[in-house]
Scaffold this active site. Structure first.
Site, PDB file in Angstrom:
ATOM      1  CE  LYS A  44      -2.805  -0.952   3.667  1.00 15.14           C
ATOM      2  NZ  LYS A  44      -3.925  -0.750   4.610  1.00 15.14           N
ATOM      3  CE  LYS A  46      -1.956   4.138   6.518  1.00 10.56           C
ATOM      4  NZ  LYS A  46      -3.414   4.257   6.430  1.00 10.56           N
TER       5      LYS A  46
HETATM    6  N1  C2G Z   1     -10.724   6.428   9.537  1.00 13.01           N
HETATM    7  C1  C2G Z   1     -11.694   7.362   9.872  1.00 13.01           C
HETATM    8  N2  C2G Z   1     -11.318   8.627  10.216  1.00 13.01           N
HETATM    9  C2  C2G Z   1      -9.994   8.974  10.242  1.00 13.01           C
HETATM   10  C3  C2G Z   1      -9.009   8.013   9.926  1.00 13.01           C
HETATM   11  C4  C2G Z   1      -9.397   6.735   9.567  1.00 13.01           C
HETATM   12  O1  C2G Z   1     -12.907   7.063   9.850  1.00 13.01           O
HETATM   13  N3  C2G Z   1      -9.669  10.250  10.588  1.00 13.01           N
HETATM   14  C5  C2G Z   1     -11.169   5.091   9.156  1.00 13.01           C
HETATM   15  C6  C2G Z   1     -10.737   4.716   7.743  1.00 13.01           C
HETATM   16  O2  C2G Z   1     -11.666   5.236   6.802  1.00 13.01           O
HETATM   17  C7  C2G Z   1     -10.761   3.197   7.809  1.00 13.01           C
HETATM   18  C8  C2G Z   1     -10.346   2.906   9.263  1.00 13.01           C
HETATM   19  O3  C2G Z   1     -10.554   4.125  10.003  1.00 13.01           O
HETATM   20  O4  C2G Z   1     -12.085   2.721   7.595  1.00 13.01           O
HETATM   21  C9  C2G Z   1      -8.901   2.480   9.379  1.00 13.01           C
HETATM   22  O5  C2G Z   1      -8.118   3.508   8.822  1.00 13.01           O
HETATM   23  P1  C2G Z   1      -6.614   3.140   8.353  1.00 13.01           P
HETATM   24  O6  C2G Z   1      -5.954   2.358   9.415  1.00 13.01           O
HETATM   25  O7  C2G Z   1      -5.978   4.398   7.843  1.00 13.01           O
HETATM   26  O8  C2G Z   1      -6.926   2.153   7.144  1.00 13.01           O
HETATM   27  P2  C2G Z   1      -6.199   2.154   5.714  1.00 13.01           P
HETATM   28  O9  C2G Z   1      -4.740   2.224   5.890  1.00 13.01           O
HETATM   29  O10 C2G Z   1      -6.913   3.168   4.913  1.00 13.01           O
HETATM   30  O11 C2G Z   1      -6.482   0.676   5.197  1.00 13.01           O
HETATM   31  O12 C2G Z   1      -8.368  -2.627   2.417  1.00 13.01           O
HETATM   32  C10 C2G Z   1      -8.635  -1.431   3.132  1.00 13.01           C
HETATM   33  C11 C2G Z   1      -7.387  -0.903   3.769  1.00 13.01           C
HETATM   34  O13 C2G Z   1      -6.772  -1.894   4.563  1.00 13.01           O
HETATM   35  C12 C2G Z   1      -7.689   0.329   4.618  1.00 13.01           C
END
Ligand code: C2G
Length: 130
Positions: A44, A46
């Site tokens: 990703k 990340k």
């Molecule tokens: N989230 C949120 N508000 C934020 C940050 C994150 O609602 N300020 C939500 C994201 O939309 C997601 C969840 O919290 O639904 C987890 O966020 P992340 O850990 O950043 O997930 P991500 O790296 O985007 O991975 O296949 C999908 C991916 O694995 C998502």
């Protein structure tokens, strides 16, 4: 019994993650979380502060979470939804539209993203304290 499934990295676990999990769990009776592995986060692009095992340990302490399983790739969601008999797939709406193809096997729900907080910002603050 309504079963919910969601996915994420959940690095530097924070308020918005908690709100997402709380809202998702409130939609049903069971919540499974696909936690991005370190290898998948590399795919990703990340970078995380915490490795998978520590992120998993933190999530394990969150009362809304009933199961944590590894998210190794983009393609596994369909199989996971069938495997865990998920009725609703939930993500924050920064993902809006990205997973609509799953709506033939479950309800797809995008919840409003919590503003003004994200792991990236937290990491910037942490790096300044070193
Ligand atoms: N989230 C949120 N508000 C934020 C940050 C994150 O609602 N300020 C939500 C994201 O939309 C997601 C969840 O919290 O639904 C987890 O966020 P992340 O850990 O950043 O997930 P991500 O790296 O985007 O991975 O296949 C999908 C991916 O694995 C998502």
């Amino acid at each position: 019994m309504t079963r919910i499934i969601t996915y994420g990295t959940f690095d530097t676990f924070h308020w918005a993650h908690m709100l997402l999990l709380q809202r998702a769990r409130a939609m049903g009776d069971w919540l499974g979380v696909g936690l991005s592995t370190d290898a998948f986060n590399a795919i990703k692009g990340k970078q995380t502060c915490l490795p998978y095992e520590q992120r998993k340990q933190i999530l394990s302490g969150v009362k809304y979470v009933d199961l944590i399983f590894p998210e190794n790739n983009w393609q596994q969601k369909r199989d996971d939804i069938l495997k865990y008999h998920a009725d609703i797939f939930v993500m924050g709406d920064d993902w809006r539209g990205k997973f609509d193809d799953l709506n033939d096997i479950c309800q797809v729900v995008y919840l409003p993203r919590t503003p003004d907080i994200c792991s990236t910002e937290i990491k910037k603050i942490l790096s300044k304290t070193k």
